[in-house]
Design an enzyme around this catalytic site. Structure first.
Site, PDB file in Angstrom:
ATOM      1  CG  ASP A  54       6.018   9.394  -5.977  1.00 19.47           C
ATOM      2  OD1 ASP A  54       6.765   9.989  -6.773  1.00 19.47           O
ATOM      3  OD2 ASP A  54       6.328   9.179  -4.796  1.00 19.47           O
ATOM      4  N   GLY A  55       1.855   9.099  -8.015  1.00 15.89           N
ATOM      5  CA  GLY A  55       0.707   8.433  -8.643  1.00 15.89           C
ATOM      6  C   GLY A  55       0.612   8.771 -10.132  1.00 15.89           C
ATOM      7  CD  GLU A 128       1.614  -1.493  -4.994  1.00 16.33           C
ATOM      8  OE1 GLU A 128       0.913  -1.071  -5.936  1.00 16.33           O
ATOM      9  OE2 GLU A 128       2.195  -0.743  -4.221  1.00 16.33           O
ATOM     10  CG  ASP A 156      -7.790  -7.979   4.692  1.00 16.67           C
ATOM     11  OD1 ASP A 156      -8.676  -8.796   5.008  1.00 16.67           O
ATOM     12  OD2 ASP A 156      -7.729  -6.820   5.141  1.00 16.67           O
ATOM     13  CB  THR A 167       8.645   4.311  -0.310  1.00 11.75           C
ATOM     14  OG1 THR A 167       8.552   4.369  -1.741  1.00 11.75           O
ATOM     15  CG2 THR A 167      10.111   4.256   0.081  1.00 11.75           C
ATOM     16  CB  ALA A 168       3.915   2.679  -2.423  1.00  8.98           C
ATOM     17  CE1 TYR A 169      -2.199  -1.720   1.286  1.00  8.71           C
ATOM     18  CE2 TYR A 169      -2.595  -2.452  -0.963  1.00  8.71           C
ATOM     19  CZ  TYR A 169      -2.981  -2.408   0.359  1.00  8.71           C
ATOM     20  OH  TYR A 169      -4.128  -3.031   0.755  1.00  8.71           O
ATOM     21  CB  SER A 172       0.661   1.403   4.376  1.00  9.41           C
ATOM     22  OG  SER A 172       0.950   2.572   3.668  1.00  9.41           O
ATOM     23  CB  ALA A 191      -5.210  -8.148   7.519  1.00  9.12           C
TER      24      ALA A 191
END
Ligand code: NAP
Ligand code: MN
Length: 273
Positions: A54-55, A128, A156, A167-169, A172, A191
């Site tokens: 994907d990257g 994103e 942050d 589904t990525a960052y 998480s 955060a």
């Protein structure tokens, strides 16, 4: 005699030997199937193959400046969302393409407009766009949705993701997974601090396609570090950042049996029933 023009195909690959090998095999097969394999992307390209993870697709998209040709992802990495075709099915994919047996997943992309030091910089993202401050420091941001001020953020940073990037960052960070048939934007805090001095939302916010996020750094130097799809850029003396959907749409060519939620389950929860 009328010569029919051959369709131009561009093959992009990550530099791993396994991917380069598949790239070469693909080129041979495509030429046999009467395609013209070109060594550099051109505006008349009718199809792009992307070999890697994907990257790799994200790298392709940024390197080729958000190309309009449909893209087929051939996966040589982990289980992929963009890269869902496996190398063993290359012949089948070429056949399906020729017979029109596929569907196109349209992926709308993000646009950030950054006003800084008297300039305007425009930047684009598929997964994103992230707004952060100095490494290791909290960033203070004043945030509005459209004309409505919503919060003074401290933490942050802030991430805005497309459904494709959910589904990525985004995931998480505890953001929601979004069905690719929906056109929404998701704003997820990174955060966030919540104390008697600072208050910000802790959950993701879901916005419709026509809404924009306005971010104004608070503090002396207004230094901002932004990330689009994992690429980083730094900006000094930032006045405002506006992020929302832009005009560019990517087209991913998928086999008719692609099952997003099946893939989500397999990638994040494993193979058991
Ligand atoms: P990377 O740091 O090498 O890899 C990030 C991982 O994210 C890779 O495993 C990649 O898959 C995967 N990935 C990328 N897009 C995805 C998607 N839409 N859905 C599910 N997984 C996805 O960086 P990269 O490969 O260039 O990818 C850049 C992306 O990394 C950014 O867009 C961001 O979403 C993500 N990222 C995640 C975190 C985190 O989760 N904490 C932190 C920073 C960045 P492949 O292995 O198939 O390439
Ligand atoms: Mn990667």
């Amino acid at each position: 005699m009328v010569m029919s023009k051959k369709e131009k195909v561009f093959i992009y690959s990550n530099p791993l030997p396994v991917s380069l090998e598949i790239k070469d095999e693909l080129a041979v097969k495509l030429k046999k199937s009467d395609f013209e394999v070109i060594s550099e992307y051109q505006p008349e390209t009718s199809l792009i193959f992307c070999v890697g993870g994907d990257g790799t697709l994200l790298h392709l998209v940024h390197e080729l400046n958000f190309p309009t040709a449909p893209i087929i992802g051939v996966n040589t990495g982990h289980l992929g969302f963009f890269q869902d075709a496996s190398p063993e099915h290359v012949d089948e994919m070429i056949e399906n393409y020729k017979s029109g047996n596929f569907y196109i997943q349209n992926v709308r992309t993000l646009k950030a407009t950054i006003r800084h030091e008297g300039m305007i910089t425009r930047w684009y993202g598929m997964n994103e766009m992230v707004v952060k401050g100095e490494v290791g420091c909290t960033v203070h941001l004043s945030i509005a949705i459209g004309r409505s001020f919503i919060e003074h953020f401290s933490g942050d940073g802030i991430l805005m993701s497309t459904p494709a990037g959910s589904t990525a960052y985004n995931y998480s960070l505890g953001g929601g997974l979004v069905d690719p048939s929906l056109e929404v934007l998701q704003v997820t805090p990174i955060a966030p601090m919540n104390t008697s001095a600072y208050r910000s939302f802790t959950s993701s916010l879901i916005l419709p396609v026509d809404k924009y996020l306005f971010i104004r750094p608070e503090g002396a130097d207004c230094y901002i570090r932004m990330q689009a799809d994992g690429f980083t850029r730094e900006f000094d003396k930032v006045d405002t950042i506006m992020i929302g959907y832009g005009a560019m749409t990517l087209h991913l060519l998928k086999s008719k049996d692609f099952n997003f939620w099946g893939k989500v389950k397999e990638k994040f929860l494993g193979n058991e029933d």
